[in-house]
Design an enzyme around this catalytic site. Structure first.
Site, PDB file in Angstrom:
ATOM      1  N   GLY A   1       0.598  -1.217  -0.127  1.00 38.90           N
ATOM      2  CA  GLY A   1      -0.041   0.031   0.009  1.00 38.90           C
ATOM      3  C   GLY A   1       0.878   1.354   0.064  1.00 38.90           C
ATOM      4  O   GLY A   1      -0.044   2.290  -0.086  1.00 38.90           O
TER       5      GLY A   1
ATOM      6  N   PRO B   1       4.922  -4.710  -0.665  1.00 40.85           N
ATOM      7  CA  PRO B   1       4.799  -3.664  -1.761  1.00 40.85           C
ATOM      8  C   PRO B   1       4.729  -4.232  -3.024  1.00 40.85           C
ATOM      9  O   PRO B   1       5.266  -5.291  -3.578  1.00 40.85           O
ATOM     10  CB  PRO B   1       6.153  -2.916  -1.359  1.00 40.85           C
ATOM     11  CG  PRO B   1       6.848  -3.902  -0.984  1.00 40.85           C
ATOM     12  CD  PRO B   1       6.226  -5.033  -0.083  1.00 40.85           C
ATOM     13  N   GLY B   2       3.747  -3.760  -3.686  1.00 42.70           N
ATOM     14  CA  GLY B   2       3.510  -3.706  -5.300  1.00 42.70           C
ATOM     15  C   GLY B   2       3.921  -2.468  -5.984  1.00 42.70           C
ATOM     16  O   GLY B   2       4.962  -2.301  -6.377  1.00 42.70           O
ATOM     17  N   ARG B   3       2.958  -1.635  -5.759  1.00 44.00           N
ATOM     18  CA  ARG B   3       3.097  -0.324  -6.563  1.00 44.00           C
ATOM     19  C   ARG B   3       4.447   0.490  -6.138  1.00 44.00           C
ATOM     20  O   ARG B   3       5.173   0.950  -7.071  1.00 44.00           O
ATOM     21  CB  ARG B   3       2.104   0.668  -6.088  1.00 44.00           C
ATOM     22  CG  ARG B   3       1.938   2.008  -6.863  1.00 44.00           C
ATOM     23  CD  ARG B   3       0.874   2.895  -6.371  1.00 44.00           C
ATOM     24  NE  ARG B   3      -0.345   2.304  -5.657  1.00 44.00           N
ATOM     25  CZ  ARG B   3      -1.411   2.300  -6.558  1.00 44.00           C
ATOM     26  NH1 ARG B   3      -1.520   2.669  -7.667  1.00 44.00           N
ATOM     27  NH2 ARG B   3      -2.552   1.752  -5.964  1.00 44.00           N
TER      28      ARG B   3
ATOM     29  N   TYR C   1     -10.612   4.848 -11.953  1.00 44.81           N
ATOM     30  CA  TYR C   1     -10.102   5.790 -10.578  1.00 44.81           C
ATOM     31  C   TYR C   1     -10.031   7.296 -11.000  1.00 44.81           C
ATOM     32  O   TYR C   1      -9.700   8.112 -10.096  1.00 44.81           O
ATOM     33  CB  TYR C   1      -8.849   5.380  -9.925  1.00 44.81           C
ATOM     34  CG  TYR C   1      -8.719   3.637  -9.769  1.00 44.81           C
ATOM     35  CD1 TYR C   1      -9.612   3.102  -9.137  1.00 44.81           C
ATOM     36  CD2 TYR C   1      -7.704   3.307 -10.403  1.00 44.81           C
ATOM     37  CE1 TYR C   1      -9.222   1.929  -8.942  1.00 44.81           C
ATOM     38  CE2 TYR C   1      -7.364   1.874 -10.359  1.00 44.81           C
ATOM     39  CZ  TYR C   1      -8.109   1.175  -9.664  1.00 44.81           C
ATOM     40  OH  TYR C   1      -7.924  -0.303  -9.497  1.00 44.81           O
TER      41      TYR C   1
ATOM     42  N   CYS D   1     -14.533   2.651 -28.407  1.00 40.85           N
ATOM     43  CA  CYS D   1     -15.780   3.318 -28.468  1.00 40.85           C
ATOM     44  C   CYS D   1     -16.480   3.461 -26.999  1.00 40.85           C
ATOM     45  O   CYS D   1     -17.553   2.791 -26.631  1.00 40.85           O
ATOM     46  CB  CYS D   1     -16.938   2.558 -29.103  1.00 40.85           C
ATOM     47  SG  CYS D   1     -15.990   1.901 -30.746  1.00 40.85           S
TER      48      CYS D   1
HETATM   49  N1  LLP Z   1      -0.876  -7.131  -0.280  1.00 37.12           N
HETATM   50  C1  LLP Z   1      -2.448  -7.228  -0.719  1.00 37.12           C
HETATM   51  C2  LLP Z   1      -3.312  -8.399  -0.009  1.00 37.12           C
HETATM   52  C3  LLP Z   1      -3.046  -6.464  -1.542  1.00 37.12           C
HETATM   53  O1  LLP Z   1      -4.413  -6.445  -1.810  1.00 37.12           O
HETATM   54  C4  LLP Z   1      -2.118  -5.455  -2.345  1.00 37.12           C
HETATM   55  C5  LLP Z   1      -2.943  -4.711  -3.381  1.00 37.12           C
HETATM   56  C6  LLP Z   1      -0.863  -5.237  -1.999  1.00 37.12           C
HETATM   57  C7  LLP Z   1      -0.305  -6.343  -1.274  1.00 37.12           C
HETATM   58  C8  LLP Z   1      -0.120  -4.434  -2.913  1.00 37.12           C
HETATM   59  O2  LLP Z   1      -0.522  -3.254  -2.622  1.00 37.12           O
HETATM   60  P1  LLP Z   1       0.397  -2.108  -3.120  1.00 37.12           P
HETATM   61  O3  LLP Z   1       1.661  -2.022  -2.557  1.00 37.12           O
HETATM   62  O4  LLP Z   1       0.719  -2.222  -4.697  1.00 37.12           O
HETATM   63  O5  LLP Z   1      -0.421  -0.738  -3.010  1.00 37.12           O
HETATM   64  N2  LLP Z   1      -5.562  -1.555  -9.070  1.00 37.12           N
HETATM   65  C9  LLP Z   1      -5.386  -0.526  -7.915  1.00 37.12           C
HETATM   66  C10 LLP Z   1      -4.400  -1.012  -6.897  1.00 37.12           C
HETATM   67  C11 LLP Z   1      -5.354  -2.129  -6.199  1.00 37.12           C
HETATM   68  C12 LLP Z   1      -4.534  -2.836  -5.080  1.00 37.12           C
HETATM   69  C13 LLP Z   1      -5.013  -4.156  -4.854  1.00 37.12           C
HETATM   70  N3  LLP Z   1      -4.383  -4.618  -3.704  1.00 37.12           N
HETATM   71  C14 LLP Z   1      -4.730   0.596  -8.622  1.00 37.12           C
HETATM   72  O6  LLP Z   1      -4.228   0.855  -9.929  1.00 37.12           O
HETATM   73  O7  LLP Z   1      -4.531   1.778  -7.921  1.00 37.12           O
END
Ligand code: LLP
Length: 426
Positions: free
Chosen positions: A244, A279-281, A321, A348
Site C-alpha cells: 500500500g 509492496p507492489g506499486r 479511478y 468506443c
Molecule cells: N497485499 C495485498 C493483500 C493486496 O491486496 C495488495 C493490493 C498489495 C499487497 C499490494 O498493494 P500496493 O503496495 O501495490 O499498493 N488497481 C489499483 C490497486 C489495487 C491494489 C490491490 N491490492 C490501482 O491501480 O491503483
C-alpha cells in the site's frame, strides 16, 4: 508544461531515454503502444526498502499483482524478495519465473478450495485466511493432504487509509479480512485445530497510501492483539503489514522507506518476530512508461482532443479511478506551444481517456507520447476489449533492452475459440 524527469527517465538532446537507451530506438523496433520498464528502478527501490528495515528481521514479498511479467518477478526474486500471490494464476506465473513456493505467500479474499490445495501441496510459506469458513476449509484440506498448513489470519483493523475508496481495504465497510474482535477469537479456535498452525497476523489497509499515520494506528492495534495472543500460548512468529505504500503520480508527497521504518520500528521492535511487507506499486509504478503515438488531433468550440493509439484497454486507471498519469512527448520540440486537451484512445467509450483537460505541448500525428507511472496496475489490468491486442513489455537494463513479452497477435484474441458447425445445423 512542467516536465517530469527521474533518474530513470531523462531527456538528453531533447530525446527521452530510459536509462541509457533512447525510447525512440525501442519504439522503432517494437512499435506503439508499448510498455517500457527500467530494471534499475526496480532494483533501486527494492534495495532502498530493505535497507530501511535492515534493523529488524524482515522479508519483502513482492505483490505480483502490480506487475506480473515473469522477468519483473524474477528481478525481485533474484534480489532476495519473497512473492505475494493472490490466485492460482499468479502462483503459476511465479513458478514459471523460477520462484520456489516456499518463498510465496498465498493471499486473497476468495480463494477456492483448489487454490488452497495448491498452496498446501506446494508448501507455500503462509496461507492467509480472510474468513472463519476459510480457516475451517484450510484445516479440512490440510487434513486430507496429511499436512499442517502454516496459517496467517488477515485482520481488518478498521482504520481509514485516506485513499481512493476503490483501493481502501482496511475499513469495516470493506470486504477484506476479519474484524479484530472476531479475529482474536478465531485465532484461539484455530490454535485448537489439528491441521493448521496459526503463525502470523496479517493486515493490508489499502493502496496508494501517502501518510504513515494509518499504518501506525493499524500496527499499534494489531501489535496489541499479537502480544495478547502470545500470552494465551499461541506461537505467533510473523507480523505482515501488507502493501500500500504510495508513490508520486502528480504532486503527492509520499513517505520514504526511512520515514516508514522510523514510524513503525518502535512498535515492531517489541514484538520479537519476523515482519513482512507486500509492496507492489512502490516497487514498480514509477519504473515504467507506456509509449503511444498520436493518431489525430482535433478541436471543437469547447475542447481540444488528442487521439492516441493507446487506450483504456492498455491503461485503465484514468477511466476507473480518475487517476492522474503524467503525459509528455518522447521528443521535445522547443517551438511547440502548450495546449489544454483531452488525451483519448480509440475505444468506443467516452470513458476511454488517458487524461482530461491536460496541459501538454502541442503535438501532431506521428508524435510519440510517454505516459508515466505505468509500471504498476497497468499491463496487468489490460484487456482485449474492442478487439485490441495487449501491448508488448520491454525491460531496459543499462544500455540494452529486452522484449520480455511480445505484442499479442490476432490469434491470441481467438484463444481456443472457433466456429462450431453443429451450432448452425438446420
Ligand atoms: N497485499 C495485498 C493483500 C493486496 O491486496 C495488495 C493490493 C498489495 C499487497 C499490494 O498493494 P500496493 O503496495 O501495490 O499498493 N488497481 C489499483 C490497486 C489495487 C491494489 C490491490 N491490492 C490501482 O491501480 O491503483
Amino acid at each position: 508544461m512542467k516536465l517530469f524527469e527521474s533518474d530513470y527517465f531523462t531527456y538528453k538532446n531533447n530525446q527521452l531515454y530510459c536509462d541509457e537507451i533512447p525510447v525512440e530506438e525501442i519504439i522503432d523496433s517494437v512499435g506503439t503502444p508499448a510498455f517500457i520498464y527500467s530494471k534499475k528502478f526496480f532494483t533501486d527501490r527494492y534495495n532502498e526498502f530493505t535497507k530501511a528495515f535492515s534493523g529488524i528481521n524482515h522479508t519483502i514479498f513482492y505483490a505480483v499483482k502490480s506487475n506480473s511479467n515473469l522477468n519483473v518477478i524474477k528481478t525481485f526474486y533474484d534480489l532476495g524478495s519473497g512473492i505475494d500471490v493472490n490466485s492460482a494464476g499468479e502462483f503459476y506465473r511465479a513458478v514459471k519465473a523460477g520462484v520456489s513456493p516456499g518463498k510465496m505467500i498465498l493471499t486473497g479474499v476468495g480463494k477456492t478450495a483448489g487454490e488452497i490445495k495448491l498452496g498446501i501441496e506446494n508448501n507455500v510459506k503462509f496461507i492467509k485466511a480472510e474468513s472463519e469458513q476459510e480457516v475451517y476449509l484450510i484445516d479440512e484440506i490440510a487434513g486430507q493432504l496429511g499436512k499442517t498448513a502454516p496459517l496467517a489470519i488477515r485482520v481488518n483493523p478498521d482504520v481509514n487509509p485516506k485513499t481512493h475508496p476503490y483501493i481502501s481495504t482496511g475499513l469495516a465497510e470493506n470486504k477484506f479480512g476479519i474484524d479484530s474482535k472476531s479475529a482474536y477469537k478465531l485465532f484461539l479456535k484455530a490454535a485448537g485445530l489439528k491441521n493448521v498452525k496459526p503463525l502470523g497476523i496479517d493486515m493490508h489497509i489499502g493502496s496508494q497510501i501517502t501518510s504513515v499515520e494509518p499504518y501506525k494506528e493499524a500496527v499499534e492495534k494489531l501489535a496489541g492483539m499479537f502480544q495478547k495472543l502470545k500470552s494465551e500460548g499461541l506461537e505467533l512468529t510473523h507480523f505482515d503489514i501488507g502493501g500500500g505504500m504510495g508513490v508520486k503520480y502528480k504532486d503527492e508527497t509520499p513517505f520514504t522507506p526511512e520515514e516508514f521504518a522510523g514510524a513503525l520500528l518502535p512498535i515492531l521492535n517489541g514484538l520479537d518476530c519476523e515482519v513482512s511487507f507486500e509492496p507492489g506499486r512502490y516497487l514498480t509504478a514509477n519504473g515504467g512508461i507506456l509509449v503511444t503515438e498520436v493518431l489525430y488531433t482535433k478541436s471543437n468550440q469547447k475542447k481540444n482532443f488528442i487521439v492516441v493509439d493507446a487506450a483504456m484497454t492498455d491503461l485503465l486507471r484514468p477511466s476507473i479511478y480518475g487517476a492522474y498519469h503524467h503525459i509528455q512527448p518522447a521528443e521535445l520540440n522547443g517551438t511547440a506551444k502548450d495546449i489544454t486537451a483531452d488525451i483519448v484512445g480509440p475505444v468506443c467509450e467516452s470513458g476511454d481517456f488517458l487524461a482530461k483537460g491536460r496541459e501538454i505541448s502541442g503535438c501532431k500525428p506521428g508524435d510519440k507520447l510517454a505516459i508515466f507511472s505505468a509500471g504498476a496496475y497497468a499491463m496487468v489490468m489490460a484487456s482485449n476489449y474492442n478487439g485490441r491486442r495487449r501491448p508488448p513489455e520491454i525491460i531496459v537494463d543499462k544500455d540494452k533492452f529486452f522484449v520480455v513479452r511480445g505484442r499479442e497477435t490476432y490469434d491470441h484474441l481467438l484463444f481456443d475459440e472457433e466456429i462450431k458447425p453443429g451450432l448452425f445445423e438446420k
